[in-house]
Design a protein around this motif. Structure first.
Motif, PDB file in Angstrom:
ATOM      1  N   ILE A  40       0.855  -1.184   0.000  1.00 61.48           N
ATOM      2  CA  ILE A  40       0.000   0.000   0.000  1.00 61.48           C
ATOM      3  C   ILE A  40       0.891   1.233   0.000  1.00 61.48           C
ATOM      4  CG2 ILE A  40      -1.777   1.231   1.299  1.00 61.48           C
ATOM      5  CD1 ILE A  40      -2.549  -1.482   2.498  1.00 61.48           C
ATOM      6  N   ALA A  41       0.429   2.277  -0.634  1.00 57.07           N
ATOM      7  CA  ALA A  41       1.202   3.512  -0.731  1.00 57.07           C
ATOM      8  C   ALA A  41       1.628   4.012   0.648  1.00 57.07           C
ATOM      9  CB  ALA A  41       0.401   4.581  -1.465  1.00 57.07           C
ATOM     10  N   GLU A  42       0.795   3.855   1.667  1.00 53.89           N
ATOM     11  CA  GLU A  42       1.135   4.297   3.022  1.00 53.89           C
ATOM     12  C   GLU A  42       2.334   3.527   3.575  1.00 53.89           C
ATOM     13  OE1 GLU A  42      -2.178   4.206   5.668  1.00 53.89           O
ATOM     14  OE2 GLU A  42      -3.408   5.451   4.363  1.00 53.89           O
ATOM     15  N   GLU A  43       2.396   2.220   3.277  1.00 52.24           N
ATOM     16  CA  GLU A  43       3.516   1.411   3.736  1.00 52.24           C
ATOM     17  C   GLU A  43       4.807   1.881   3.082  1.00 52.24           C
ATOM     18  OE1 GLU A  43       2.203  -2.466   2.673  1.00 52.24           O
ATOM     19  OE2 GLU A  43       1.203  -2.793   4.582  1.00 52.24           O
ATOM     20  N   ILE A  44       4.730   2.189   1.801  1.00 53.80           N
ATOM     21  CA  ILE A  44       5.898   2.689   1.081  1.00 53.80           C
ATOM     22  C   ILE A  44       6.314   4.025   1.673  1.00 53.80           C
ATOM     23  CG2 ILE A  44       6.745   3.529  -1.147  1.00 53.80           C
ATOM     24  CD1 ILE A  44       4.869   1.453  -2.442  1.00 53.80           C
ATOM     25  N   LEU A  45       5.352   4.888   1.956  1.00 59.14           N
ATOM     26  CA  LEU A  45       5.644   6.195   2.526  1.00 59.14           C
ATOM     27  C   LEU A  45       6.313   6.053   3.893  1.00 59.14           C
ATOM     28  CD1 LEU A  45       5.440   9.261   2.349  1.00 59.14           C
ATOM     29  CD2 LEU A  45       3.157   9.098   3.330  1.00 59.14           C
ATOM     30  N   ILE A  46       5.822   5.139   4.714  1.00 60.11           N
ATOM     31  CA  ILE A  46       6.420   4.911   6.031  1.00 60.11           C
ATOM     32  C   ILE A  46       7.860   4.443   5.879  1.00 60.11           C
ATOM     33  CG2 ILE A  46       6.350   3.418   8.068  1.00 60.11           C
ATOM     34  CD1 ILE A  46       3.269   3.620   7.888  1.00 60.11           C
ATOM     35  N   ASP A  47       8.109   3.528   4.923  1.00 63.24           N
ATOM     36  CA  ASP A  47       9.473   3.064   4.685  1.00 63.24           C
ATOM     37  C   ASP A  47      10.382   4.217   4.288  1.00 63.24           C
ATOM     38  OD1 ASP A  47       8.828   0.481   5.318  1.00 63.24           O
ATOM     39  OD2 ASP A  47       8.630  -0.198   3.246  1.00 63.24           O
ATOM     40  N   TRP A  48       9.887   5.106   3.419  1.00 60.06           N
ATOM     41  CA  TRP A  48      10.689   6.256   2.989  1.00 60.06           C
ATOM     42  C   TRP A  48      10.925   7.223   4.143  1.00 60.06           C
ATOM     43  CZ3 TRP A  48      13.675   6.798  -1.053  1.00 60.06           C
ATOM     44  CH2 TRP A  48      13.458   6.005  -2.163  1.00 60.06           C
ATOM     45  N   GLU A  49       9.909   7.415   4.974  1.00 60.95           N
ATOM     46  CA  GLU A  49      10.076   8.298   6.133  1.00 60.95           C
ATOM     47  C   GLU A  49      11.109   7.726   7.099  1.00 60.95           C
ATOM     48  OE1 GLU A  49       6.098   8.601   7.612  1.00 60.95           O
ATOM     49  OE2 GLU A  49       5.603  10.308   6.336  1.00 60.95           O
ATOM     50  N   ASN A  50      11.050   6.418   7.322  1.00 57.66           N
ATOM     51  CA  ASN A  50      12.025   5.775   8.212  1.00 57.66           C
ATOM     52  C   ASN A  50      13.434   5.899   7.648  1.00 57.66           C
ATOM     53  OD1 ASN A  50      10.085   5.025  10.036  1.00 57.66           O
ATOM     54  ND2 ASN A  50       9.833   2.969   9.224  1.00 57.66           N
ATOM     55  N   GLU A  51      13.577   5.689   6.343  1.00 57.01           N
ATOM     56  CA  GLU A  51      14.883   5.808   5.701  1.00 57.01           C
ATOM     57  C   GLU A  51      15.398   7.239   5.790  1.00 57.01           C
ATOM     58  OE1 GLU A  51      18.363   4.729   3.787  1.00 57.01           O
ATOM     59  OE2 GLU A  51      16.819   3.459   4.653  1.00 57.01           O
ATOM     60  N   ALA A  52      14.520   8.210   5.570  1.00 54.61           N
ATOM     61  CA  ALA A  52      14.924   9.619   5.653  1.00 54.61           C
ATOM     62  C   ALA A  52      15.374   9.963   7.075  1.00 54.61           C
ATOM     63  CB  ALA A  52      13.777  10.527   5.216  1.00 54.61           C
ATOM     64  N   LEU A  53      14.638   9.479   8.075  1.00 57.57           N
ATOM     65  CA  LEU A  53      15.009   9.722   9.471  1.00 57.57           C
ATOM     66  C   LEU A  53      16.370   9.100   9.784  1.00 57.57           C
ATOM     67  CD1 LEU A  53      14.278  10.827  12.254  1.00 57.57           C
ATOM     68  CD2 LEU A  53      13.082   8.679  12.700  1.00 57.57           C
ATOM     69  N   PHE A  54      16.578   7.870   9.323  1.00 55.18           N
ATOM     70  CA  PHE A  54      17.855   7.192   9.538  1.00 55.18           C
ATOM     71  C   PHE A  54      19.002   7.980   8.905  1.00 55.18           C
ATOM     72  CE2 PHE A  54      21.058   4.241   7.803  1.00 55.18           C
ATOM     73  CZ  PHE A  54      21.576   3.761   8.992  1.00 55.18           C
ATOM     74  N   GLN A  55      18.809   8.455   7.688  1.00 50.00           N
ATOM     75  CA  GLN A  55      19.853   9.217   6.994  1.00 50.00           C
ATOM     76  C   GLN A  55      20.127  10.546   7.701  1.00 50.00           C
ATOM     77  OE1 GLN A  55      21.846   8.077   4.770  1.00 50.00           O
ATOM     78  NE2 GLN A  55      20.737   6.171   4.450  1.00 50.00           N
TER      79      GLN A  55
END
Length: 126
Positions: free
Chosen positions: A42-57
């Protein structure tokens, strides 16, 4: 989540309901062929993954900036200590500052371990 698709063998419509599991195995009621179906992302799951990756970076970049600032401060301190006009105490203090920084930052654990071993040997000899 409900997903439907046509059987590849008999063209019958097959419906799959996902409750929480990411994969489901279904059997066509007409031809009895078995299919393994993955739950669509789901688009929300993808968005959460991107948000987590951005936070990690961001955390990584902040840590790198902090490490660079700390290292720059150490270099300045060592240069100042090495340029003292005294009887060589500046060199000793520069070495102490380097040791302290390495131990505090644990940037290279093997170097920190070597420093501990060297300190123990010196104490033992005295």
């Amino acid at each position: 989540m409900q997903v439907s698709f046509a059987c590849q063998h008999c063209e019958r419509k097959i419906e799959v309901v996902f409750s929480g599991e990411p994969v489901s195995v279904v059997c066509c009621p007409d031809c009895r062929k078995t299919f393994t179906v993955m739950r669509p992302t789901i688009a929300e799951e993808i968005l959460i993954d991107w948000e987590n990756e951005a936070l990690f970076q961001k955390i990584r970049a902040d840590q790198t900036q902090t490490n660079n600032s700390s290292l720059t401060a150490l270099v300045i301190q060592v240069v100042e200590l090495l340029t003292w006009r005294d009887k060589g105490d500046g060199q000793v203090e520069a070495i102490r500052a380097m040791r302290e920084w390495l131990l505090e930052n644990e940037s290279v654990s093997s170097i920190a371990e070597l420093i501990h071993v060297a300190d123990k040997r010196r104490r033992f000899r005295k």
